[in-house]
Scaffold this active site. Structure first.
Site, PDB file in Angstrom:
ATOM      1  N   ASP A 268       5.786   6.313 -38.747  1.00 35.03           N
ATOM      2  CA  ASP A 268       5.683   6.410 -37.294  1.00 35.03           C
ATOM      3  C   ASP A 268       4.767   5.272 -36.863  1.00 35.03           C
ATOM      4  OD1 ASP A 268       5.205   6.875 -34.639  1.00 35.03           O
ATOM      5  OD2 ASP A 268       4.998   9.037 -34.856  1.00 35.03           O
ATOM      6  N   VAL A 269       5.334   4.251 -36.223  1.00 34.62           N
ATOM      7  CA  VAL A 269       4.534   3.056 -35.890  1.00 34.62           C
ATOM      8  C   VAL A 269       3.418   3.347 -34.899  1.00 34.62           C
ATOM      9  CG1 VAL A 269       6.342   1.357 -36.405  1.00 34.62           C
ATOM     10  CG2 VAL A 269       6.159   2.288 -34.077  1.00 34.62           C
TER      11      VAL A 269
ATOM     12  N   ASN B  17      10.128  -4.227 -35.932  1.00 35.51           N
ATOM     13  CA  ASN B  17      11.352  -4.075 -35.152  1.00 35.51           C
ATOM     14  C   ASN B  17      11.421  -2.747 -34.395  1.00 35.51           C
ATOM     15  OD1 ASN B  17      14.480  -4.309 -34.714  1.00 35.51           O
ATOM     16  ND2 ASN B  17      14.190  -2.422 -35.883  1.00 35.51           N
TER      17      ASN B  17
ATOM     18  N   TYR C 124       8.777  -0.631 -20.609  1.00 33.88           N
ATOM     19  CA  TYR C 124       9.440  -1.461 -21.620  1.00 33.88           C
ATOM     20  C   TYR C 124       9.077  -2.936 -21.416  1.00 33.88           C
ATOM     21  CZ  TYR C 124      13.260  -3.243 -24.584  1.00 33.88           C
ATOM     22  OH  TYR C 124      14.000  -3.878 -25.562  1.00 33.88           O
TER      23      TYR C 124
ATOM     24  N   LYS D 232       6.921  -5.227 -23.969  1.00 31.87           N
ATOM     25  CA  LYS D 232       7.545  -6.382 -24.635  1.00 31.87           C
ATOM     26  C   LYS D 232       6.831  -7.685 -24.261  1.00 31.87           C
ATOM     27  CE  LYS D 232      10.808  -4.271 -26.975  1.00 31.87           C
ATOM     28  NZ  LYS D 232      10.834  -4.321 -28.453  1.00 31.87           N
TER      29      LYS D 232
HETATM   30  N1  LIG Z   1      19.866  -3.569 -28.790  1.00 33.23           N
HETATM   31  C1  LIG Z   1      19.466  -4.368 -27.821  1.00 33.23           C
HETATM   32  O1  LIG Z   1      20.226  -4.706 -26.908  1.00 33.23           O
HETATM   33  C2  LIG Z   1      18.048  -4.919 -27.834  1.00 33.23           C
HETATM   34  C3  LIG Z   1      17.745  -5.953 -26.937  1.00 33.23           C
HETATM   35  C4  LIG Z   1      16.455  -6.481 -26.922  1.00 33.23           C
HETATM   36  C5  LIG Z   1      15.495  -5.986 -27.782  1.00 33.23           C
HETATM   37  N2  LIG Z   1      15.803  -4.988 -28.640  1.00 33.23           N
HETATM   38  C6  LIG Z   1      14.722  -4.500 -29.520  1.00 33.23           C
HETATM   39  O2  LIG Z   1      15.151  -4.512 -30.857  1.00 33.23           O
HETATM   40  C7  LIG Z   1      14.514  -3.461 -31.576  1.00 33.23           C
HETATM   41  C8  LIG Z   1      15.575  -2.625 -32.268  1.00 33.23           C
HETATM   42  O3  LIG Z   1      16.436  -2.117 -31.268  1.00 33.23           O
HETATM   43  P1  LIG Z   1      17.831  -1.400 -31.609  1.00 33.23           P
HETATM   44  O4  LIG Z   1      18.710  -1.699 -30.456  1.00 33.23           O
HETATM   45  O5  LIG Z   1      18.271  -1.718 -32.975  1.00 33.23           O
HETATM   46  O6  LIG Z   1      17.365   0.121 -31.470  1.00 33.23           O
HETATM   47  P2  LIG Z   1      17.849   1.467 -32.213  1.00 33.23           P
HETATM   48  O7  LIG Z   1      17.479   2.573 -31.304  1.00 33.23           O
HETATM   49  O8  LIG Z   1      19.239   1.346 -32.712  1.00 33.23           O
HETATM   50  O9  LIG Z   1      16.862   1.490 -33.475  1.00 33.23           O
HETATM   51  C9  LIG Z   1      15.476   1.629 -33.275  1.00 33.23           C
HETATM   52  C10 LIG Z   1      14.825   1.933 -34.613  1.00 33.23           C
HETATM   53  O10 LIG Z   1      13.418   2.119 -34.388  1.00 33.23           O
HETATM   54  C11 LIG Z   1      13.026   3.354 -34.956  1.00 33.23           C
HETATM   55  N3  LIG Z   1      11.857   3.892 -34.252  1.00 33.23           N
HETATM   56  C12 LIG Z   1      11.739   4.228 -32.952  1.00 33.23           C
HETATM   57  N4  LIG Z   1      10.505   4.722 -32.717  1.00 33.23           N
HETATM   58  C13 LIG Z   1       9.839   4.670 -33.908  1.00 33.23           C
HETATM   59  C14 LIG Z   1       8.536   5.041 -34.326  1.00 33.23           C
HETATM   60  N5  LIG Z   1       7.655   5.586 -33.480  1.00 33.23           N
HETATM   61  N6  LIG Z   1       8.193   4.848 -35.613  1.00 33.23           N
HETATM   62  C15 LIG Z   1       9.076   4.315 -36.493  1.00 33.23           C
HETATM   63  N7  LIG Z   1      10.327   3.956 -36.180  1.00 33.23           N
HETATM   64  C16 LIG Z   1      10.699   4.145 -34.892  1.00 33.23           C
HETATM   65  C17 LIG Z   1      14.253   4.231 -34.843  1.00 33.23           C
HETATM   66  O11 LIG Z   1      14.171   5.343 -35.715  1.00 33.23           O
HETATM   67  C18 LIG Z   1      15.334   3.230 -35.235  1.00 33.23           C
HETATM   68  O12 LIG Z   1      15.372   3.072 -36.643  1.00 33.23           O
HETATM   69  C19 LIG Z   1      13.677  -2.698 -30.564  1.00 33.23           C
HETATM   70  O13 LIG Z   1      12.347  -3.131 -30.597  1.00 33.23           O
HETATM   71  C20 LIG Z   1      14.328  -3.070 -29.241  1.00 33.23           C
HETATM   72  O14 LIG Z   1      13.450  -2.977 -28.143  1.00 33.23           O
HETATM   73  C21 LIG Z   1      17.045  -4.427 -28.688  1.00 33.23           C
END
Ligand SMILES: NC(=O)c1ccc[n+]([C@@H]2O[C@H](COP(=O)([O-])OP(=O)(O)OC[C@H]3O[C@@H](n4cnc5c(N)ncnc54)[C@H](O)[C@@H]3O)[C@@H](O)[C@H]2O)c1
Length: 254
Positions: free
Chosen positions: A62-63, A89, A155, A159
């Site tokens: 849990d980050v 990530n 958010y 970020k």
């Molecule tokens: N998908 C997009 O369009 C997008 C765009 C810009 C930025 N991002 C960023 O990329 C990263 C990954 O996004 P994604 O789309 O793959 O999301 P996702 O929801 O598919 O995956 C998120 C991951 O983070 C984990 N997570 C969440 N809270 C956590 C916690 N407290 N402790 C440990 N793990 C935790 C989840 O279990 C999951 O494995 C994020 O930081 C997101 O903000 C995503």
């Protein structure tokens, strides 16, 4: 094999972008710790990597809890002897009118998307400094840390903070041989994002129209940069926020 013999941790590796990076890093020769909240999903991905001949360890994380992040670094070093690459990530997104955003929700986003990144950087750096060889940190931030999207106050603020942390820590730790860079993705078609598109809750046509390259991104679009920033080929890069967005943030016309 650009990451041969490197040891990496990827937070939030159970799904989406983190899962993609963990699998790709293993394909490039790294031993990878996959850390997240759902052990069931992580264990299945770790098995998939091992079945393909790679090395993988699944750990709960849990980050938001600094001691949880410390434990993941410690167990990775116990298993693989060192830490070369830390990919922060894990993240959550939320959309609320700001005047109604509840303090608990605000705090949850900051705890995960900003404090979680700091704890990951801090724990990794302690190990990288102690082992004497340094390493590199890759923070996955967002274009919404560079430009504003209404109703995403927590958010965007988190970020933007993570982008600044990337620059600050890069300057602070350069003398310790630690590089800190960020990838700021635009819209990326993860399973979650596809689900939102399928429900008609994301105006994908409008997003594509506003994007110079005319499409949203795929997880595979991020892999080249993720490997580059984790490898020695980016040796003189630190403090960079690399947008991967088909031109979204560059665009400022009608
Ligand atoms: N998908 C997009 O369009 C997008 C765009 C810009 C930025 N991002 C960023 O990329 C990263 C990954 O996004 P994604 O789309 O793959 O999301 P996702 O929801 O598919 O995956 C998120 C991951 O983070 C984990 N997570 C969440 N809270 C956590 C916690 N407290 N402790 C440990 N793990 C935790 C989840 O279990 C999951 O494995 C994020 O930081 C997101 O903000 C995503």
């Amino acid at each position: 094999m650009k990451l041969r013999d490197k040891v990496a941790i990827v937070t939030g590796a159970s799904k989406g972008i983190g899962k993609g990076i963990a699998i790709r890093y293993a394909e490039e020769g790294a031993a990878v710790t996959l850390a997240s909240r759902s052990m069931e999903l992580l264990t299945a991905i770790a098995r998939q990597i091992e079945d393909a001949g790679g090395r993988a360890l699944a750990l709960p994380l849990d980050v938001r809890q600094p001691e949880s992040v410390e434990a993941v670094v410690r167990k990775t070093v116990e298993a693989y002897g060192r830490l070369d690459i830390m990919v922060n990530n894990a993240g959550i997104s939320m959309a609320h009118p700001s005047e109604d955003l509840q303090p608990d929700d605000w705090q949850r986003a900051l705890d995960t998307d900003l404090s979680g990144v700091f704890y990951g950087c801090r724990s990794a750096a302690k190990q990288m400094i102690a082992q004497g060889t340094g390493g590199c940190i890759v923070n996955i931030t967002s274009v919404y840390g560079l430009v504003a999207a209404p109703m995403r106050a927590a958010y965007c603020a988190s970020k933007a903070g993570a982008n600044m942390l990337t620059k600050l820590l890069a300057c602070e730790w350069a003398s310790k041989k630690i590089r800190v860079n960020a990838i700021a993705p635009g819209y990326i078609r993860t399973e979650l994002v596809q689900g939102v598109i399928d429900k008609g809750m994301l105006p994908v046509g409008a997003i594509e129209k506003r994007t110079p390259q005319g499409r949203i991104g795929e997880v595979s679009d991020l892999m080249g940069v993720a490997v580059l920033l984790g490898s020695d080929e980016s040796e003189f890069m630190t403090g960079a926020i690399v947008t991967v967005d088909g031109g979204w943030t560059a665009y400022g016309y009608l």
